[in-house]
Design a protein around this motif. Structure first.
Motif, PDB file in Angstrom:
ATOM      1  N   ARG A   1      44.576  55.100  38.849  1.00 48.85           N
ATOM      2  CA  ARG A   1      45.818  55.318  39.951  1.00 48.85           C
ATOM      3  C   ARG A   1      46.125  56.702  39.657  1.00 48.85           C
ATOM      4  NH1 ARG A   1      49.621  50.669  40.757  1.00 48.85           N
ATOM      5  NH2 ARG A   1      47.894  49.919  41.651  1.00 48.85           N
TER       6      ARG A   1
ATOM      7  N   TRP B   1      47.683  55.461  35.429  1.00 47.71           N
ATOM      8  CA  TRP B   1      46.885  54.926  34.260  1.00 47.71           C
ATOM      9  C   TRP B   1      45.471  54.828  34.719  1.00 47.71           C
ATOM     10  CZ3 TRP B   1      44.663  51.214  37.286  1.00 47.71           C
ATOM     11  CH2 TRP B   1      45.556  50.616  38.264  1.00 47.71           C
TER      12      TRP B   1
ATOM     13  N   GLY C   1      37.044  40.776  32.444  1.00 47.83           N
ATOM     14  CA  GLY C   1      37.926  41.206  33.973  1.00 47.83           C
ATOM     15  C   GLY C   1      38.188  42.604  33.855  1.00 47.83           C
ATOM     16  N   PHE C   2      39.368  43.153  33.376  1.00 52.16           N
ATOM     17  CA  PHE C   2      39.229  44.774  33.213  1.00 52.16           C
ATOM     18  C   PHE C   2      40.895  44.846  32.336  1.00 52.16           C
ATOM     19  CE2 PHE C   2      42.074  43.555  37.144  1.00 52.16           C
ATOM     20  CZ  PHE C   2      43.341  44.173  36.798  1.00 52.16           C
ATOM     21  N   GLU C   3      40.705  46.131  31.839  1.00 53.01           N
ATOM     22  CA  GLU C   3      42.059  46.403  30.692  1.00 53.01           C
ATOM     23  C   GLU C   3      42.628  47.660  31.567  1.00 53.01           C
ATOM     24  OE1 GLU C   3      40.232  46.025  26.866  1.00 53.01           O
ATOM     25  OE2 GLU C   3      39.907  48.058  26.956  1.00 53.01           O
ATOM     26  N   LEU C   4      43.863  47.586  31.232  1.00 52.87           N
ATOM     27  CA  LEU C   4      44.527  48.954  31.650  1.00 52.87           C
ATOM     28  C   LEU C   4      44.867  49.660  30.317  1.00 52.87           C
ATOM     29  CD1 LEU C   4      46.687  46.689  33.861  1.00 52.87           C
ATOM     30  CD2 LEU C   4      45.702  49.047  34.877  1.00 52.87           C
TER      31      LEU C   4
ATOM     32  N   HIS D   1      47.260  53.029  29.209  1.00 56.30           N
ATOM     33  CA  HIS D   1      48.612  53.561  29.655  1.00 56.30           C
ATOM     34  C   HIS D   1      48.266  55.167  29.390  1.00 56.30           C
ATOM     35  CE1 HIS D   1      52.086  55.594  27.569  1.00 56.30           C
ATOM     36  NE2 HIS D   1      51.187  56.016  26.856  1.00 56.30           N
TER      37      HIS D   1
ATOM     38  N   HIS E   1      34.969  52.283  35.850  1.00 54.14           N
ATOM     39  CA  HIS E   1      36.291  52.979  35.635  1.00 54.14           C
ATOM     40  C   HIS E   1      36.814  53.132  36.812  1.00 54.14           C
ATOM     41  CE1 HIS E   1      38.545  56.081  33.707  1.00 54.14           C
ATOM     42  NE2 HIS E   1      38.697  56.542  35.204  1.00 54.14           N
ATOM     43  N   ALA E   2      38.343  52.808  36.684  1.00 54.96           N
ATOM     44  CA  ALA E   2      39.332  53.019  37.835  1.00 54.96           C
ATOM     45  C   ALA E   2      40.374  53.496  37.284  1.00 54.96           C
ATOM     46  CB  ALA E   2      39.595  51.639  38.515  1.00 54.96           C
TER      47      ALA E   2
ATOM     48  N   ALA F   1      41.845  52.394  34.189  1.00 55.12           N
ATOM     49  CA  ALA F   1      41.482  50.851  34.121  1.00 55.12           C
ATOM     50  C   ALA F   1      39.709  51.093  33.859  1.00 55.12           C
ATOM     51  CB  ALA F   1      41.869  49.927  35.096  1.00 55.12           C
ATOM     52  N   HIS F   2      39.431  49.995  32.923  1.00 52.64           N
ATOM     53  CA  HIS F   2      37.962  49.600  32.571  1.00 52.64           C
ATOM     54  C   HIS F   2      37.675  48.242  32.932  1.00 52.64           C
ATOM     55  CE1 HIS F   2      38.068  53.709  30.813  1.00 52.64           C
ATOM     56  NE2 HIS F   2      39.243  53.367  30.443  1.00 52.64           N
ATOM     57  N   ARG F   3      36.297  47.904  33.174  1.00 49.27           N
ATOM     58  CA  ARG F   3      35.630  46.803  33.390  1.00 49.27           C
ATOM     59  C   ARG F   3      35.225  46.551  32.230  1.00 49.27           C
ATOM     60  NH1 ARG F   3      35.616  43.892  37.230  1.00 49.27           N
ATOM     61  NH2 ARG F   3      35.191  44.351  39.455  1.00 49.27           N
TER      62      ARG F   3
END
Lengths: 385, 286, 150
Positions: free
Chosen positions: A295, A93, A101-104, A106, A292-293, A95-97
């Motif tokens: 996994r 997945w 907070g942040f949202e994930l 899919h 941007h994060a 994630a964005h700041r």
């Protein structure tokens, strides 16, 4: 299914690739690369290792010319089909700041329709074992499942056994008994070169229909049978599986682990080439700005120190404990977990070990260390709730 | 051996995708432990779980760790986690504040034997941060006090400054129907309570060994010695429950990291009977 | 009020001794009590007595070389306090501090050890029982060294 065999002539083999491609499959099969037989996308029979074989021994792998033009005249590839069903690296997945907070986000699953051309019996069993790991529990692995459901399997019965093969010991070969759409036995004789085809599914039947074929003669079926009988006696290695689980459970403290640890480099090669090893790790990555994060899941190995790390240190800090974990998992605890051994006798871990450590030899040494009369011993983790 | 037919019944569509929760409150329990009280931020109204289960907690851009749930199973509208700042992720977590968000996957794993313990004496033995995974079971059992025999909590921790849930322990200790003993390893003169390891408390703790269920949580070495004391008193290895900890990456049995013998701690555990763990606990580096 | 003899017979440490031993032990025993905060004995003092705690908490304390005092263990009802009376040079190796009011049975160690020197059956039994307590305390101390809750 009745034992109806057909014959596909060698000169029609290209049509198999063509039919599968036309059906929308990415055809993946053996080709030469990096000094070995590897699996890659095929469009033409010319890409295949025609007339090549491999010489395999503990810590040794060499390609050599054959004196015929066999298409499948080699043994196991250092790669297994695992990399196509359980890819070495998968983004899970992103994630964005945000202000909140942040949202994930899919991650869409990438699952091409793949046709595997030339799956050996050991590897069919390996796929069945990974099915149990990824699709038979309370959770399903979406990547594995979506890829697995779409594959078309052309099995190939082994026409020879390799120097490190021991599928006969594991009851996993050399003949493909199930789990395929089509199974081929390649017969190369002085004046003829053909494939005895066995159909394993309706999908397989449909593909066969689109190929030039004829019913097999008894003599041809017999030739294939004889070949397989010969192969099962050619195994380069033997593993005595009798009471293997109990023996390992009472030998956690065997001195043999110390001696194998002196040779083991903890390089993790055995786990990378193993067609059933399924362990992965997680990498959480961010960009420099932190906006941007993502996994990523990657293959991992129980031979690394990090693998068992919990606050304070690694549980398995010695080489000895890591080799013991791997081998005991393959040959004993796997039964507790999945009702089967975690080893299919493909021999890859022996061939690709840089120092030639051989699990059949290690198992035999532990067995012998007990002497003739087995000691009564402990048996951990055999009784599950 | 080959499985021809495979049945697909997913319980979670994307088991690796966390849900975003918002921090409602941060409570500092001791110098290195803290409790996060979280609420769902995505329309979900509650987070049902069983006492003993754990979640994977993700700190944005840092990483993910398994942490047991330490709240009340009868108050699923709140998600409560107590942890110690020891690693990269938990240290980053300790710096989060009210209003910050965190990723949650779970709940995972087996649970404490709340039902099985009915009509028995229940002895809780907690070591250090091990009180946190036991607290949901304490809540459950205290909430249905009449169903149980004696309830005893034996809690050992390093020093008086390390005591977790101080106010709650005092409330429990004040009750006539709970017996709470706290002991510390090291104390100065200001400490009036017990000094010594928690295992010292077991020989004299008030319970009937034949009708006791013991719930133990702490570091492995502490659980090993605790089990020995219970066995000496005649508690059966099947009535003795432990919770185990290993490296975990996925929590759903795929990553392989949490294997202990034939068990996956994440799905076969984290709560096990001592009978299951006995041999494994005696082996090194398994 | 129960007689000392009855109380002593119920103590685990004296369980299963011969009748004559029980009588002898009762003859060496007397009731005692300590106020909260009182020191029952101090490190270095002569160890001629030992105690069976009947009520209250006793802290075993060591003087920290860096200053201050560390409590290494607390003893409670039913615990035996003190074994230095049994071994030369018969001096206490730590301070015993009554954390609360403490009631105890005190036993005359000098009388008992003289008796043990002559009666080896009793001597062996007492030595065995005190060795057991020492092993348990040593084990507990080792676990403290392990930093059990880290």
């Amino acid at each position: 299914m009745t034992q109806q065999f057909s014959i596909l002539e060698r000169e029609d083999f290209q049509k198999l690739i063509d039919v599968l491609s036309a059906d929308g499959y990415q055809v993946i099969g053996p080709t030469l690369g990096e000094g070995a037989v590897i699996y890659d996308e095929l469009t033409s029979i010319e890409q295949m290792p025609i007339g090549w074989t491999d010489i395999q021994e503990g810590g040794k792998y060499r390609l050599e010319r054959r004196d015929d033009d066999a298409l499948f005249g080699f043994n196991t590839s250092p790669q297994s089909w695992k990399r196509f069903l359980h890819p070495p690296s998968v983004r899970l997945w992103q994630a964005h700041r945000t202000d909140e907070g942040f949202e994930l986000q899919h991650e869409p699953i990438e699952a091409p329709r793949m046709a595997f051309l030339g799956v050996r019996s050991c590897d069919l069993h390996a796929i069945a074992i990974q099915d149990k790991v990824f699709m038979n529990g309370d959770y399903l692995d979406p990547t594995y499942k979506s890829r697995r459901e779409k594959i078309f399997v052309v099995a190939v019965n082994c026409g020879q056994a390799g120097g490190t093969c021991f599928c006969s010991s594991m009851n996993t070969g050399p003949k493909a008994e199930g789990g395929f759409d089509l199974a081929l036995t390649e017969i190369v004789e002085s004046r003829q070169h053909y494939f005895v085809v066995e159909v394993g599914s309706e999908k397989g039947q449909e593909v066969l229909h689109q190929l030039p074929h004829r019913p097999a003669k008894d003599s041809e079926v017999k030739a294939a049978d004889n070949l397989l009988k010969k192969v099962s006696k050619q195994m380069g290695r033997i593993l005595d599986t009798e009471q293997m689980q109990d023996i390992l459970y009472r030998n956690y403290e065997n001195a043999r682990w110390d001696s194998v640890a002196q040779r083991c480099l903890s390089c993790a090669n055995c786990t990378m080439v193993c067609p059933t090893c399924f362990c992965t790790t997680i990498q959480d990555v961010t960009d420099l700005s932190g906006s941007h994060a993502e996994r990523v899941r990657r293959w991992d190995s129980c031979f690394t120190m990090d693998f068992s790390y919990i606050h304070g240190g690694s549980i398995r800090y010695s080489q000895k404990s890591r080799y013991r974990q791997w081998m005991t998992h393959k040959l004993a605890t796997w039964f507790d977990q999945f009702g089967t051994a975690g080893c299919v006798g493909c021999g890859r871990c022996i061939t690709w070990c840089p120092v030639g450590i051989d699990l059949t030899e290690e198992m035999a040494a532990i067995r012998e260390s007990e002497g003739a009369a087995p000691k009564p011993g402990r048996k951990p983790a055999s009784a599950k709730p | 051996m080959l499985e021809q037919e495979l049945v697909f019944e997913p319980t979670v569509a994307e088991p690796m995708l966390p849900e975003v929760f918002r921090i409602q409150r941060v409570k500092h329990e001791s110098y290195d432990t803290f409790t996060l009280i979280l609420e769902p931020s995505n329309g979900r109204e509650s987070f049902p779980f069983k006492a003993g289960q754990f979640n994977m907690l993700y700190v944005y851009g840092v990483g993910e760790v398994p942490i047991s749930i330490s709240g009340d199973p009868n108050q699923p509208e709140m998600l409560v986690h107590t942890t110690r700042a020891v690693g990269t992720v938990t240290k980053a977590m300790s710096e989060l504040k009210r209003g910050d968000v965190i990723g949650i996957r779970g709940p995972f794993g087996s649970s404490w034997p709340i039902q099985e313990a009915e009509h028995h004496d229940v002895v809780f033995v907690a070591g250090g941060i091990g009180l946190a995974p036991l607290r949901p079971a304490l809540y459950e059992i205290i909430a249905r006090r009449e169903k149980y025999g004696r309830i005893v909590l034996l809690y050992g921790t390093r020093s008086p400054d390390d005591i977790l849930y101080h106010d709650e322990l005092e409330q429990w200790r004040a009750r006539f129907d709970l017996e709470v003993y706290v002991t510390v390893d090291y104390a100065d003169k200001s400490w009036r309570g017990n000094v010594g390891v928690v295992t010292n408390l077991i020989p004299k703790a008030p319970f009937d060994p034949q009708h006791t269920v013991a719930l133990v949580c702490g570091p492995e070495v502490m659980m090993r010695f605790t089990a020995i004391e219970f066995l000496k008193r005649g508690v059966s290895p099947t009535s003795l429950y432990l919770t185990m900890e290993r490296n975990m990456k996925c929590a759903i049995g795929f990553c392989g990291h949490c294997q202990l013998g034939g068990y996956f701690i994440c799905k076969d555990g984290p709560v096990f009977t001592y009978e299951q763990m006995q041999t494994l606990l005696s082996l090194w580096e398994v | 009020m129960q007689s000392l003899d009855v109380i002593l017979r119920e103590q685990k440490i004296f369980e299963g001794l011969r009748e004559e031993d029980h009588k002898l032990i009762a003859g060496c025993a007397f009731n005692t009590h300590f106020e909260a905060n009182q020191y029952i004995f101090r490190e270095g003092e002569n160890a001629d007595t030992f105690y069976i705690i009947r009520y209250g908490t006793v802290g075993l304390e060591l003087r920290n070389p860096k200053g201050g005092i560390i409590t290494v263990q607390t003893l409670r009802e039913g615990d035996v306090l003190g074994w230095s009376w049994l071994f030369e040079p018969y001096r206490w190796t730590y301070d015993a501090h009554a954390i609360s009011m403490v009631r105890a049975v005190a036993l005359d160690g000098r009388c008992l050890r003289t008796k043990c020197d002559h009666d080896h059956t009793l001597g062996y039994e007492l030595m065995r029982r005190f060795a057991h307590i020492m092993v348990e305390r040593l084990q507990a101390t080792r676990m403290q060294v392990l930093d059990l809750y880290a």
